[in-house]
Design an enzyme around this catalytic site. Structure first.
Site, PDB file in Angstrom:
ATOM      1  N   LYS A   1       0.851  -1.281   0.108  1.00 38.27           N
ATOM      2  CA  LYS A   1      -0.021  -0.255   0.136  1.00 38.27           C
ATOM      3  C   LYS A   1       0.617   0.936  -0.199  1.00 38.27           C
ATOM      4  O   LYS A   1       1.770   1.232   0.244  1.00 38.27           O
ATOM      5  CB  LYS A   1      -0.427  -0.016   1.529  1.00 38.27           C
ATOM      6  CG  LYS A   1      -2.156  -1.414   1.251  1.00 38.27           C
ATOM      7  CD  LYS A   1      -2.662  -0.843   2.130  1.00 38.27           C
ATOM      8  CE  LYS A   1      -3.507  -2.435   2.149  1.00 38.27           C
ATOM      9  NZ  LYS A   1      -4.234  -2.734   3.831  1.00 38.27           N
TER      10      LYS A   1
ATOM     11  N   TYR B   1     -12.300  -3.083  -3.374  1.00 30.80           N
ATOM     12  CA  TYR B   1     -12.523  -2.680  -2.271  1.00 30.80           C
ATOM     13  C   TYR B   1     -14.248  -2.659  -2.026  1.00 30.80           C
ATOM     14  O   TYR B   1     -14.187  -2.306  -0.759  1.00 30.80           O
ATOM     15  CB  TYR B   1     -12.151  -1.721  -0.868  1.00 30.80           C
ATOM     16  CG  TYR B   1     -10.851  -1.999  -0.458  1.00 30.80           C
ATOM     17  CD1 TYR B   1     -10.544  -3.119  -0.016  1.00 30.80           C
ATOM     18  CD2 TYR B   1      -9.544  -0.786  -1.290  1.00 30.80           C
ATOM     19  CE1 TYR B   1      -8.940  -2.869   0.661  1.00 30.80           C
ATOM     20  CE2 TYR B   1      -8.207  -0.809  -0.832  1.00 30.80           C
ATOM     21  CZ  TYR B   1      -8.123  -2.792   0.124  1.00 30.80           C
ATOM     22  OH  TYR B   1      -6.632  -3.067   0.582  1.00 30.80           O
TER      23      TYR B   1
ATOM     24  N   PHE C   1     -15.379   2.902   7.334  1.00 36.35           N
ATOM     25  CA  PHE C   1     -13.993   3.325   7.108  1.00 36.35           C
ATOM     26  C   PHE C   1     -13.420   3.000   5.396  1.00 36.35           C
ATOM     27  O   PHE C   1     -12.121   3.801   4.938  1.00 36.35           O
ATOM     28  CB  PHE C   1     -12.854   2.250   7.594  1.00 36.35           C
ATOM     29  CG  PHE C   1     -12.711   1.171   7.345  1.00 36.35           C
ATOM     30  CD1 PHE C   1     -12.372   0.675   5.921  1.00 36.35           C
ATOM     31  CD2 PHE C   1     -13.693   0.715   7.903  1.00 36.35           C
ATOM     32  CE1 PHE C   1     -12.298  -1.042   5.793  1.00 36.35           C
ATOM     33  CE2 PHE C   1     -13.853  -1.520   7.864  1.00 36.35           C
ATOM     34  CZ  PHE C   1     -13.157  -1.870   6.374  1.00 36.35           C
TER      35      PHE C   1
ATOM     36  N   ARG D   1      -0.775 -15.170   3.701  1.00 32.46           N
ATOM     37  CA  ARG D   1      -2.279 -14.371   4.897  1.00 32.46           C
ATOM     38  C   ARG D   1      -0.701 -14.561   5.939  1.00 32.46           C
ATOM     39  O   ARG D   1      -1.017 -13.635   7.202  1.00 32.46           O
ATOM     40  CB  ARG D   1      -3.223 -14.999   4.446  1.00 32.46           C
ATOM     41  CG  ARG D   1      -3.963 -14.897   3.712  1.00 32.46           C
ATOM     42  CD  ARG D   1      -4.743 -13.260   3.519  1.00 32.46           C
ATOM     43  NE  ARG D   1      -5.268 -12.738   4.955  1.00 32.46           N
ATOM     44  CZ  ARG D   1      -6.879 -11.894   4.823  1.00 32.46           C
ATOM     45  NH1 ARG D   1      -6.111 -10.546   4.224  1.00 32.46           N
ATOM     46  NH2 ARG D   1      -7.164 -12.159   5.811  1.00 32.46           N
TER      47      ARG D   1
ATOM     48  N   THR E   1      -4.612  -7.848  10.414  1.00 34.61           N
ATOM     49  CA  THR E   1      -4.920  -6.548  10.187  1.00 34.61           C
ATOM     50  C   THR E   1      -3.955  -5.040  11.300  1.00 34.61           C
ATOM     51  O   THR E   1      -3.806  -4.612  10.379  1.00 34.61           O
ATOM     52  CB  THR E   1      -6.626  -6.201   9.735  1.00 34.61           C
ATOM     53  OG1 THR E   1      -6.873  -7.214   9.522  1.00 34.61           O
ATOM     54  CG2 THR E   1      -7.236  -4.827   9.379  1.00 34.61           C
TER      55      THR E   1
ATOM     56  N   ASN F   1      -2.172  -0.111   7.238  1.00 33.92           N
ATOM     57  CA  ASN F   1      -1.151  -1.417   7.617  1.00 33.92           C
ATOM     58  C   ASN F   1      -0.561  -1.935   6.524  1.00 33.92           C
ATOM     59  O   ASN F   1      -0.214  -2.703   6.541  1.00 33.92           O
ATOM     60  CB  ASN F   1      -2.207  -2.399   7.733  1.00 33.92           C
ATOM     61  CG  ASN F   1      -3.432  -2.656   7.642  1.00 33.92           C
ATOM     62  OD1 ASN F   1      -3.369  -2.175   5.946  1.00 33.92           O
ATOM     63  ND2 ASN F   1      -4.336  -3.083   6.963  1.00 33.92           N
TER      64      ASN F   1
ATOM     65  N   HIS G   1      -2.025  -5.461   1.550  1.00 34.82           N
ATOM     66  CA  HIS G   1      -2.431  -6.576   1.184  1.00 34.82           C
ATOM     67  C   HIS G   1      -2.282  -7.747   0.805  1.00 34.82           C
ATOM     68  O   HIS G   1      -1.769  -7.714  -0.047  1.00 34.82           O
ATOM     69  CB  HIS G   1      -3.723  -5.426   0.224  1.00 34.82           C
ATOM     70  CG  HIS G   1      -5.062  -6.686  -0.076  1.00 34.82           C
ATOM     71  ND1 HIS G   1      -5.933  -6.049   0.580  1.00 34.82           N
ATOM     72  CD2 HIS G   1      -5.386  -7.377  -1.583  1.00 34.82           C
ATOM     73  CE1 HIS G   1      -7.021  -7.694  -0.463  1.00 34.82           C
ATOM     74  NE2 HIS G   1      -6.407  -7.487  -1.156  1.00 34.82           N
TER      75      HIS G   1
ATOM     76  N   GLU H   1      -9.412 -10.627  -7.829  1.00 30.50           N
ATOM     77  CA  GLU H   1      -8.435  -9.598  -7.589  1.00 30.50           C
ATOM     78  C   GLU H   1      -7.129  -9.521  -8.178  1.00 30.50           C
ATOM     79  O   GLU H   1      -6.690  -8.043  -8.561  1.00 30.50           O
ATOM     80  CB  GLU H   1      -7.403 -10.110  -6.310  1.00 30.50           C
ATOM     81  CG  GLU H   1      -8.804  -8.765  -5.274  1.00 30.50           C
ATOM     82  CD  GLU H   1      -8.004  -9.028  -3.573  1.00 30.50           C
ATOM     83  OE1 GLU H   1      -9.188  -8.640  -2.782  1.00 30.50           O
ATOM     84  OE2 GLU H   1      -7.500  -9.491  -3.935  1.00 30.50           O
TER      85      GLU H   1
HETATM   86  P1  IDP Z   1      -6.802  -7.540   5.796  1.00 28.56           P
HETATM   87  O1  IDP Z   1      -6.453  -6.268   4.684  1.00 28.56           O
HETATM   88  O2  IDP Z   1      -6.839  -8.236   6.341  1.00 28.56           O
HETATM   89  O3  IDP Z   1      -7.693  -8.423   5.037  1.00 28.56           O
HETATM   90  P2  IDP Z   1      -9.877  -6.261   5.849  1.00 28.56           P
HETATM   91  O4  IDP Z   1     -10.851  -6.557   7.157  1.00 28.56           O
HETATM   92  O5  IDP Z   1     -10.311  -6.845   4.318  1.00 28.56           O
HETATM   93  O6  IDP Z   1      -8.492  -6.485   6.273  1.00 28.56           O
HETATM   94  O7  IDP Z   1      -9.817  -4.360   5.124  1.00 28.56           O
HETATM   95  C1  IDP Z   1      -9.720  -4.108   3.848  1.00 28.56           C
HETATM   96  C2  IDP Z   1      -8.599  -2.602   5.210  1.00 28.56           C
HETATM   97  O8  IDP Z   1      -9.759  -1.995   5.161  1.00 28.56           O
HETATM   98  C3  IDP Z   1      -7.823  -3.427   5.966  1.00 28.56           C
HETATM   99  O9  IDP Z   1      -6.404  -3.608   5.476  1.00 28.56           O
HETATM  100  C4  IDP Z   1      -7.363  -1.777   6.470  1.00 28.56           C
HETATM  101  O10 IDP Z   1      -6.400  -0.874   5.064  1.00 28.56           O
HETATM  102  C5  IDP Z   1      -8.601  -1.392   6.110  1.00 28.56           C
HETATM  103  N1  IDP Z   1      -9.552  -1.360   7.504  1.00 28.56           N
HETATM  104  C6  IDP Z   1     -10.290  -2.843   7.660  1.00 28.56           C
HETATM  105  N2  IDP Z   1     -10.838  -2.247   8.907  1.00 28.56           N
HETATM  106  C7  IDP Z   1     -11.125  -0.782   9.616  1.00 28.56           C
HETATM  107  C8  IDP Z   1     -10.773   0.111  10.530  1.00 28.56           C
HETATM  108  O11 IDP Z   1     -11.735  -0.345  11.240  1.00 28.56           O
HETATM  109  N3  IDP Z   1     -10.453   1.086  10.410  1.00 28.56           N
HETATM  110  C9  IDP Z   1      -9.805   1.552   9.569  1.00 28.56           C
HETATM  111  N4  IDP Z   1      -9.401   1.314   8.638  1.00 28.56           N
HETATM  112  C10 IDP Z   1      -9.727  -0.216   8.113  1.00 28.56           C
HETATM  113 MG    MG Z   2      -9.005  -8.822   3.499  1.00 30.00          MG
END
Ligand code: IDP
Ligand code: MG
Length: 149
Positions: free
Chosen positions: A9, A49, A57, A85, A91, A112, A115, A126
């Site tokens: 990212k 997304y 968010f 993963r 996350t 974070n 992805h 994807e």
């Molecule tokens: P993942 O990337 O670990 O699969 P997902 O739940 O699929 O996590 O969420 C996609 C992306 O959305 C996350 O990587 C993160 O960047 C963002 N995200 C998820 N939950 C939150 C939140 O509560 N606050 C802000 N950003 C979030």
């Molecule tokens: Mg995800």
């Protein structure tokens, strides 16, 4: 064999982590079958997304992902989706364990670093979205040593 979609990212690119991130997947034994740097359009990011479109968010996530260059990758290997993963970690960077990419380098749930596809259907979706021209077929000779046979 599976192929999974992984993307560094904008925060990971800005922090100079691209090389170290590629190194982890490469040295694990996964095969790089696609690589491109781009600034994602809002259309591309929102399609990627779409599953989160009702989440609070989501607007901030789209703004973040389209804010600068990302590095999109396709990695192939046995159980590549779950292997990737596990390399990435949970996350929230503050809850991710040391040794994972997020555990070592991230302090936030939004910023974070990276992805990774979460299942076979999402990986296929994807990969088609980010690599419409397909991935690269090649033989990595080291796989004779990575896999027992
Ligand atoms: P993942 O990337 O670990 O699969 P997902 O739940 O699929 O996590 O969420 C996609 C992306 O959305 C996350 O990587 C993160 O960047 C963002 N995200 C998820 N939950 C939150 C939140 O509560 N606050 C802000 N950003 C979030
Ligand atoms: Mg995800």
């Amino acid at each position: 064999m599976q192929t999974t979609f992984v993307m560094v990212k904008p925060d990971g690119v800005q922090r100079g982590l691209v090389g170290d991130i590629i190194k982890r997947f490469e040295q694990k034994g996964l095969r790089l079958v696609g690589l491109r740097q781009l600034v994602p359009s809002t259309e591309l990011a929102s399609t990627h997304y779409a599953v989160h479109s009702e989440r609070p968010f989501y607007p901030g996530l789209l703004k973040f992902i389209t804010s600068g260059p990302v590095v999109a990758m396709a990695w192939r290997g046995v159980d590549a989706i779950s292997v990737a993963r596990n390399i990435i970690g949970p996350t929230n960077g503050r809850e991710a364990g040391p040794g994972t990419i997020r555990g070592d380098w991230a302090m936030d749930i939004g910023h974070n670093i990276i992805h990774g596809s979460d299942g076979e259907d999402t990986a296929e979706f994807e990969l088609g979205l980010w690599f419409p021209e397909g991935t690269i077929e090649w033989t990595r000779l080291a796989e004779e040593w990575v896999y027992e046979g």
